[in-house]
Structure formats: C-alpha cells, structure tokens
Scaffold this active site. Structure first.
Site, PDB file in Angstrom:
ATOM      1  N   LYS A 178       0.956  -1.106   0.051  1.00 40.98           N
ATOM      2  CA  LYS A 178       0.123   0.154   0.136  1.00 40.98           C
ATOM      3  C   LYS A 178       1.058   1.348  -0.157  1.00 40.98           C
ATOM      4  O   LYS A 178       2.041   1.215   0.603  1.00 40.98           O
ATOM      5  CB  LYS A 178      -0.845   0.021   1.300  1.00 40.98           C
ATOM      6  CG  LYS A 178      -2.013   0.912   1.199  1.00 40.98           C
ATOM      7  CD  LYS A 178      -3.318  -0.001   0.662  1.00 40.98           C
ATOM      8  CE  LYS A 178      -4.475   1.036   0.443  1.00 40.98           C
ATOM      9  NZ  LYS A 178      -5.621   0.255  -0.229  1.00 40.98           N
ATOM     10  N   ASP A 221      -7.062   4.465  -4.268  1.00 42.89           N
ATOM     11  CA  ASP A 221      -7.790   4.288  -3.006  1.00 42.89           C
ATOM     12  C   ASP A 221      -8.275   5.695  -2.714  1.00 42.89           C
ATOM     13  O   ASP A 221      -8.394   6.449  -3.727  1.00 42.89           O
ATOM     14  CB  ASP A 221      -6.658   3.828  -2.095  1.00 42.89           C
ATOM     15  CG  ASP A 221      -7.514   3.381  -0.729  1.00 42.89           C
ATOM     16  OD1 ASP A 221      -7.803   2.164  -0.580  1.00 42.89           O
ATOM     17  OD2 ASP A 221      -7.329   4.132   0.499  1.00 42.89           O
TER      18      ASP A 221
HETATM   19  P1  NDP Z   1     -13.050   7.978  -2.821  1.00 46.07           P
HETATM   20  O1  NDP Z   1     -11.773   8.997  -2.430  1.00 46.07           O
HETATM   21  O2  NDP Z   1     -13.423   7.960  -4.015  1.00 46.07           O
HETATM   22  O3  NDP Z   1     -14.039   8.449  -1.714  1.00 46.07           O
HETATM   23  C1  NDP Z   1     -14.056   8.561  -0.387  1.00 46.07           C
HETATM   24  C2  NDP Z   1     -15.358   8.734   0.181  1.00 46.07           C
HETATM   25  O4  NDP Z   1     -15.223   8.686   1.589  1.00 46.07           O
HETATM   26  C3  NDP Z   1     -15.528  10.309   0.267  1.00 46.07           C
HETATM   27  O5  NDP Z   1     -17.102  10.576   0.062  1.00 46.07           O
HETATM   28  C4  NDP Z   1     -15.026  10.967   1.266  1.00 46.07           C
HETATM   29  O6  NDP Z   1     -15.628  12.121   1.624  1.00 46.07           O
HETATM   30  C5  NDP Z   1     -15.534   9.946   2.512  1.00 46.07           C
HETATM   31  N1  NDP Z   1     -14.243  10.139   3.371  1.00 46.07           N
HETATM   32  C6  NDP Z   1     -12.862   9.916   3.020  1.00 46.07           C
HETATM   33  N2  NDP Z   1     -12.185   9.908   4.434  1.00 46.07           N
HETATM   34  C7  NDP Z   1     -13.387  10.121   5.195  1.00 46.07           C
HETATM   35  C8  NDP Z   1     -13.096  10.414   6.609  1.00 46.07           C
HETATM   36  N3  NDP Z   1     -11.864  10.436   7.322  1.00 46.07           N
HETATM   37  N4  NDP Z   1     -14.298  10.738   7.180  1.00 46.07           N
HETATM   38  C9  NDP Z   1     -15.549  10.953   6.499  1.00 46.07           C
HETATM   39  N5  NDP Z   1     -15.737  10.638   5.163  1.00 46.07           N
HETATM   40  C10 NDP Z   1     -14.396  10.464   4.884  1.00 46.07           C
HETATM   41  O7  NDP Z   1     -12.245   6.702  -2.039  1.00 46.07           O
HETATM   42  P2  NDP Z   1     -12.939   5.264  -2.223  1.00 46.07           P
HETATM   43  O8  NDP Z   1     -14.287   5.279  -2.753  1.00 46.07           O
HETATM   44  O9  NDP Z   1     -12.051   4.655  -3.376  1.00 46.07           O
HETATM   45  O10 NDP Z   1     -12.561   4.342  -0.914  1.00 46.07           O
HETATM   46  C11 NDP Z   1     -13.609   4.370  -0.114  1.00 46.07           C
HETATM   47  C12 NDP Z   1     -12.959   3.296   1.078  1.00 46.07           C
HETATM   48  O11 NDP Z   1     -12.971   2.053   0.275  1.00 46.07           O
HETATM   49  C13 NDP Z   1     -11.779   3.217   1.928  1.00 46.07           C
HETATM   50  O12 NDP Z   1     -11.724   2.785   2.917  1.00 46.07           O
HETATM   51  C14 NDP Z   1     -10.816   2.593   0.618  1.00 46.07           C
HETATM   52  O13 NDP Z   1      -9.675   1.950   1.417  1.00 46.07           O
HETATM   53  C15 NDP Z   1     -11.617   1.471   0.413  1.00 46.07           C
HETATM   54  N6  NDP Z   1     -11.378   0.661  -0.777  1.00 46.07           N
HETATM   55  C16 NDP Z   1     -11.352   1.218  -1.917  1.00 46.07           C
HETATM   56  C17 NDP Z   1     -11.007   0.412  -3.034  1.00 46.07           C
HETATM   57  C18 NDP Z   1     -11.073   1.076  -4.390  1.00 46.07           C
HETATM   58  O14 NDP Z   1     -11.003   0.207  -5.362  1.00 46.07           O
HETATM   59  N7  NDP Z   1     -11.240   2.306  -4.636  1.00 46.07           N
HETATM   60  C19 NDP Z   1     -10.943  -1.068  -3.028  1.00 46.07           C
HETATM   61  C20 NDP Z   1     -11.128  -1.508  -1.821  1.00 46.07           C
HETATM   62  C21 NDP Z   1     -11.268  -0.922  -0.587  1.00 46.07           C
HETATM   63  P3  NDP Z   1     -14.744  13.493   1.288  1.00 46.07           P
HETATM   64  O15 NDP Z   1     -14.823  13.641  -0.225  1.00 46.07           O
HETATM   65  O16 NDP Z   1     -15.581  14.646   2.102  1.00 46.07           O
HETATM   66  O17 NDP Z   1     -13.464  13.410   1.841  1.00 46.07           O
HETATM   67  O1  2IT Z   2      -8.031  -1.453  -0.858  1.00 43.48           O
HETATM   68  C1  2IT Z   2      -8.008  -1.947  -1.619  1.00 43.48           C
HETATM   69  O2  2IT Z   2      -8.133  -3.146  -2.022  1.00 43.48           O
HETATM   70  C2  2IT Z   2      -7.658  -1.144  -3.032  1.00 43.48           C
HETATM   71  N1  2IT Z   2      -7.612   0.301  -2.605  1.00 43.48           N
HETATM   72  C3  2IT Z   2      -7.514  -1.451  -4.428  1.00 43.48           C
HETATM   73  C4  2IT Z   2      -6.061  -1.872  -4.690  1.00 43.48           C
HETATM   74  C5  2IT Z   2      -5.712  -2.442  -5.935  1.00 43.48           C
HETATM   75  O3  2IT Z   2      -4.644  -2.597  -6.249  1.00 43.48           O
HETATM   76  O4  2IT Z   2      -6.650  -2.405  -7.000  1.00 43.48           O
END
Ligand code: NDP
Ligand code: 2IT
Length: 445
Positions: free
Chosen positions: A125, A165
C-alpha cells in the site's frame, strides 16, 4: 494463546503510535489461533512474527509547486508488505490523515485480501498526506508527477503494482502512469485502474462497489433473504459508495443515504434514476459536496452526521476506517439491521464488531467484501500481460464468480474451524493459511 499475545505486544512496542496498524494486526491474531494449532509448523518457522514486519518500507519527500508558485513539501509512502504469493499489489491513498500507521494497516490487510481473490498478488500500500481537496487539475498533476519521481524506482509490473484508493482515481492514476512511462521509457502494466483507452480494464472503476453488493447478496442467500426490496444505508460518495449504489439499484434495493466528510443526506424515496445521475456528476465531474444533493432534491441533510442512525435493512460502510463505532453499531442493531457489508477498509471498530457478533448480524468483513476492486486489478494485470482487452460482460462475470468463491471460501473456513458463519474468522484464517504456507515453502527469507 500466549505466543500470539506476545507477538501483538511486540508489534505495539516496535511500532509506537501506529494505532490503526495495531488494530489491524490484533484482529487477525485474534482469529488465527485455531489455524496455528492445526499447523504447529507455522509457529516453528515464526511465520506470524515475520508476517507482521513489512518486507520493505519506503518513505520519501514529495516537493511540489502550487498555482501561485509556492513550494510545498509532502511525505510519500510505499509499504511493500509481503510478496510470498505474488508481486506487491495495493492502492495509493492521498488524504491529510495519512501517516505510516495508516499505510501499514492497509498494507497488512491487503496481504490477506489479495490471498482470498485466488489471483497471485502479494500485499502492499502507498500514499501521501497530500490533501487533494480544493486543488486545481494542474496542481494534482504536478503532485502526482513529483510523487512518481521517487516511486518509479521501487515499482514495476512484476515487482509492485499500485492502484487507486481514497483521493486517487482515474485522473491521478493517469498522471502517475504517464510520469512512470516517461521516466523509464516503458509502456507496461505497472498500474491498475488505468483508463480502458490505454491499458485499463473495463469494470475496474465499478469493481469494488459491484463486488461489495455481490458478496452481500451471497450472505443474504444463506438466510434466504434477497437484496430486492431492501433499504440500504451507504456511507461515503466516492468510487466505492457510488458503484455500490448503482448495483443496489440494479438489483432492486433502495439506497436511502450517502455521505461525505461534511455530512449525510437521507432520501427516503431512494437515490435512483435521474438522482443517481445527478450524484455521479456532482461527485465525479464537479467534485462538489453531498449537501448539494439535498438542496437540489429538497431532502434531509445533516451536517457532521453519519448514516448509521437512519432506519434500513442493510448497511454498506464505504468511506473510511473506524467509521462505525460501538454506539453506531448499537443504533443499527436497534433498527433491526440484517447485514453489514464492509466496502471501506476496517470500517468497524473492534467494539462495533463485537456488537454485530453478539446480535448475530451478518457481517461481510472488508478483506472479503471489498476484494472485488483488487480482483479486477488482477484481471487488468492479466489482460496487460496478454495484450488483450476483455469485454465488460466477460470481466463482470469473472468478478461475480470471484466474489462467490470468496464468500464460499470464508464460509467453509468458518465452518471448518468451528464458528460457522463467522466470515471475519473465515477470511482471516483462509487468507493467512495460504500466505503462511507459501512463506514456509520458500524458506526463511
Ligand atoms: P474516494 O476518495 O473515492 O471516496 C471516499 C469517500 O469517503 C468520500 O465521500 C469521502 O468524503 C469519504 N471519506 C474519506 N475519508 C473520510 C473521513 N476521514 N471521514 C469521513 N468521510 C471520509 O475513495 P474510495 O471510494 O476509493 O474508498 C473508500 C473506502 O473503500 C476506503 O476505505 C478505501 O480504502 C476502500 N477501498 C477502495 C477500493 C477502491 O478500489 N477504490 C478497493 C477496496 C477498498 P470527502 O470527499 O468529504 O473526503
Ligand atoms: O483497498 C484496496 O483493495 C484497494 N484500494 C484496491 C487495490 C488495488 O490494487 O486494486
């Protein structure tokens, strides 16, 4: 078990102040005791002691210039945690809260998640404490380029393959990949989440949210329930949240909340049709705040509020770590929630998890429930190696099959180890045993 307690104590001592990392380690160590009993060879080879220590941690300076010509300095990270079953694989997070403890918790979890996918990927990561909020496109580009000016020498298609992420999506992946290509003069599959126009896989943007919903449906099947007609609370409004919303709509569920770090919207009619298009445009194109949705459709908005107090059947936390605390979990239980699918990484605190377990709530743990994203990343790597592009349908079918398999593996493992239906236990043990065996086979390195 004494030995695992000792490992945990050592982790806390050697990694002071890294609370999220401690929490992620504790959860896994709490689950694997029965597997350690079954495999005494793991203790002899000090597999757990080795697993909790990253193979390599890189911390670097990222200077960049804003639109006014002022120079800023951020910190960049890449933790290459474990490569026993494949090249390091995992996303990059840009968020002001990022420090080494966050990257280590995410990298540690990624090891087991990736093992569950059945695709050969190790765990890693990366990220930065850079805050993308309010930055111009040019500033984002310059930051990404300077981030890559150091990271490029540590990654590669058979070494370490980053992805997105929090705060890193298609735009940022494009800028980072572009800089890597320029620096090395090589066009290769070093990143996933690339645009399908130049080497990315179809379904990668949707994969985490879609996969989360597929896994949640698998859980519901075990109790003869269906997503159709259910009310769903989703937190966040980023990549994972919006694609989970889209798939919930397709399968006939009604999503009544979305949120961001400012607050939560509650729409009892459901966020679908034109409203779904509006929120995609708001968040992905205009990069606005979720409050604007409430203003546009005259629905309830609460500042500084999470979705967990609203009434629904299913909760899909898809924002960030520890977003469901004990009292939130209790509210969900009081409102007769049936299932929780963890889209975010480690969204439930240990006390919240205990509340769910005590009340027999179906929980799809993050390592299983959000593994769809990295699974399609694995499929993107396969397509890059073959210089092929598969159709949307082909990739989506593969994703569905992978999520079904992950659920089956977790379920059967929980049964085998005497706690049928405890998918957290199943995910942790199944992921751990696979990696532990690979480490054993490959000697003390
Ligand atoms: P994005 O940046 O696209 O979206 C994140 C969302 O969560 C936004 O709406 C953001 O609001 C909110 N958020 C982030 N941090 C905080 C915080 N500290 N408090 C409150 N709200 C918060 O990220 P993703 O959708 O990609 O990721 C979301 C989650 O999913 C994370 O935990 C990530 O690790 C996990 N994940 C993502 C994957 C991926 O493929 N993208 C794969 C697997 C897991 P704001 O815009 O106001 O900050
Ligand atoms: O938390 C996760 O699994 C991710 N942010 C995606 C990782 C990836 O390599 O696609």
């Amino acid at each position: 078990m004494m030995a695992l307690d000792k490992v945990y104590e050592q982790v806390v001592e050697r990694n002071p102040g890294e609370e999220e990392f401690h929490q992620a380690v504790e959860e896994v160590l709490d689950s694997i005791e029965p597997a350690m009993k079954k495999h005494p060879e793991f203790a002899d080879a000090k597999i757990v002691e080795r697993l909790v220590e990253p193979e390599r941690q890189i911390i670097f300076r990222v200077p960049w210039t804003d639109d006014n010509g002022e120079v800023h300095v951020n910190r960049g990270f890449r933790v290459q945690f474990n490569s026993a079953i494949g090249p390091y694989k995992g996303g990059i997070r840009f968020h002001p809260s990022v420090y080494i403890g966050i990257i280590k918790f995410l990298g540690f979890e990624q090891i087991f998640k990736n093992a569950l996918t059945g695709i050969a990927m190790g765990g890693g990561k990366g990220g930065s404490d850079f805050d993308p909020k309010g930055k111009s496109d040019d500033e984002i580009m310059r930051f990404c380029q300077n981030f890559m000016n150091e990271l490029y020498r540590h990654i590669g298609p058979d070494t370490d393959v980053p992805a997105g992420d929090i705060g890193v999506g298609g735009r940022e992946v494009g800028y980072m990949f572009g800089q890597y290509r320029k620096l090395l003069n090589r066009f290769e599959g070093v990143f996933t989440g690339k645009s399908p126009e130049w080497g990315g896989s179809l379904v990668r943007p949707e994969a985490t949210g879609y996969g989360l919903v597929y896994l949640t449906q698998e859980m519901l099947d075990t109790v003869n329930e269906d997503l159709k007609g259910k009310e769903v609370l989703i937190s966040g409004s980023g990549n994972v949240a919006l694609h989970a919303l889209e798939k919930c709509n397709e399968l006939g569920a009604k999503v009544v909340t979305l949120s961001d770090s400012d607050g939560t919207v509650y729409d009892p009619e459901g966020i679908s049709g034109e409203k779904k298009d509006y929120v995609f445009d708001l968040k992905q194109v205009r990069r606005g705040r979720i409050r604007e949705y409430a203003e546009e459709y005259d629905v309830e908005y609460e500042d500084d509020c999470k979705p967990w107090g609203f009434d629904a059947d299913i909760a899909l936390p898809s924002a960030t770590q520890n977003e469901i605390e004990e009292e939130d979990a209790q509210k969900l239980v009081d409102n007769d929630i049936i299932a929780v699918g963890e889209g975010a990484n480690m969204p439930s605190t240990p006390k919240a998890t205990k509340v769910f377990q005590k009340n027999d709530i179906l929980v799809g743990p993050a390592k299983a429930a959000n593994a769809g994203g990295v699974s399609v990343s694995g499929l993107e790597m396969a397509q890059n190696s073959q210089r092929e592009s598969w159709s949307f349908d082909q990739v989506d079918k593969r994703l569905q099959g992978i999520m079904q398999n992950i659920h089956k593996t977790c379920y059967e493992t929980s049964k085998k180890y005497g706690d049928e239906g405890n998918l957290m236990l199943g995910a942790n043990i199944a992921g751990f045993v696979k990696v532990a065996k690979a480490m054993l086979d490959q000697g003390v390195i």
